[in-house]
Enzyme design. Structure first.
Site, short mmCIF file in Angstrom:
data_model
loop_
_atom_site.label_atom_id
_atom_site.label_comp_id
_atom_site.label_asym_id
_atom_site.label_seq_id
_atom_site.Cartn_x
_atom_site.Cartn_y
_atom_site.Cartn_z
N SER A 1 0.66 3.86 2.11
CA SER A 1 0.54 4.62 3.35
C SER A 1 1.87 5.16 3.88
CB SER A 1 -0.12 3.76 4.44
OG SER A 1 0.76 2.75 4.87
N SER B 1 0.83 -1.21 0.00
CA SER B 1 0.00 0.00 0.00
C SER B 1 0.87 1.25 0.00
CB SER B 1 -0.94 0.01 1.21
OG SER B 1 -0.27 0.53 2.33
N SER C 1 -3.35 7.54 4.87
CA SER C 1 -2.92 6.50 5.80
C SER C 1 -3.94 6.36 6.92
CB SER C 1 -1.55 6.87 6.39
OG SER C 1 -1.20 5.98 7.44
N LYS D 1 4.11 1.53 10.18
CA LYS D 1 3.97 2.98 10.31
C LYS D 1 5.20 3.53 11.01
CE LYS D 1 -0.38 2.66 8.92
NZ LYS D 1 -0.84 3.13 7.59
#
Length: 259
Positions: A79, A77, A218, A134
């Site tokens: 993010s 992804s 995100s 993250k």
């Protein structure tokens, strides 16, 4: 889903690997104790024993390495753009934040703790079997405030330096250097902030506040809350390969450490 294995598994792969180690090891052990001596010297081993003896050492080494040392993941992804791109293959240090038992995730040895700015793999509170990645923004006890995608940690502003605005003729997207605790990393934000561009909270003890570098694209702690210490997986430290899609050729141009 923000991060997963290089192949997307819909089952508990660590548990499967553990069972394969147990089964192959048990077959080898039982045969050695009870059957090997009874076979005539020129008799062939049963195929299941031969396969067990061949696969057990390999499976055991893989299990130990990915459980306690390093584990590979693929980014599916956007993010964490621009730090990590879709198709990046990364390595995660499994002992940077302490040794944990596989499956149960129980920490058995303290080695280190997450620091602000680390890129961390973890299980989010709303999807406890899915790996996410993250950046660590808030430590336990930190006061976090976000105003138009500008971070304030315990009242201190995280500086941002514009690198590029895209597209040049009508900018919609900005790439920035952001500095936290003296360390810089890349981040991106929309010119028109998203609803998550403003936020405030105090991080509870034993938890961490996680945010993606692609701030307006995100789903992170601003949406689903804080990450408990028990759900930490490890520290992402390197990109080793980039592979866009199955029919393309792998590339090593992005290989290097993760800032």
């Amino acid at each position: 889903m923000d991060i997963n294995f290089p192949l997307s598994f819909n089952f508990n792969f660590p548990l499967l690997l553990l069972w394969l180690v147990i089964v192959t090891g048990a077959i080898w052990l039982v045969d050695s104790l009870f059957f090997a001596r009874r076979r005539q010297r020129d008799a062939e081993e049963p195929a299941v024993v031969e396969y067990a003896k061949s696969f057990f050492p390999v499976l055991a080494i893989v299990f130990v390495l990915r459980s306690f040392v390093v584990e590979p993941f693929q980014i599916p992804s956007r993010s964490m753009v621009p730090t990590l791109e879709v198709g990046d293959f990364i390595l995660v240090n499994k002992y940077a934040y302490g040794l944990r038992l596989p499956i149960s995730r129980k920490k058995v040895l303290d080695i280190g703790e997450p620091e602000r700015g680390d890129v961390m793999v973890f299980f989010p509170p709303h999807q406890n079997e899915t790996y996410y990645i993250k950046r660590v923004i808030g430590l336990p006890g930190d006061e976090i405030r976000i105003e138009d995608n500008v971070l304030y940690i315990n009242g201190k502003r995280a500086s941002q330096e514009l690198i590029q605005a895209l597209p040049p003729a009508n900018p919609q997207f900005e790439v920035m250097w952001e500095e936290i605790d003296g360390e810089r990393h890349l981040m991106a934000k929309h010119v028109v902030p998203s609803p998550y561009a403003n936020y405030s909270a105090v991080v509870p003890e034993g938890h961490y506040f996680m945010v993606g570098d692609n701030r307006d694209n995100s789903l992170d702690s601003r949406k689903w809350g804080f990450v408990p210490e028990r759900d930490i997986v490890g520290k992402a430290f390197a990109i080793w390969m980039h592979w866009d899609e199955l029919l393309s050729l792998p590339s090593f141009k992005r290989a290097g450490s993760i800032q």
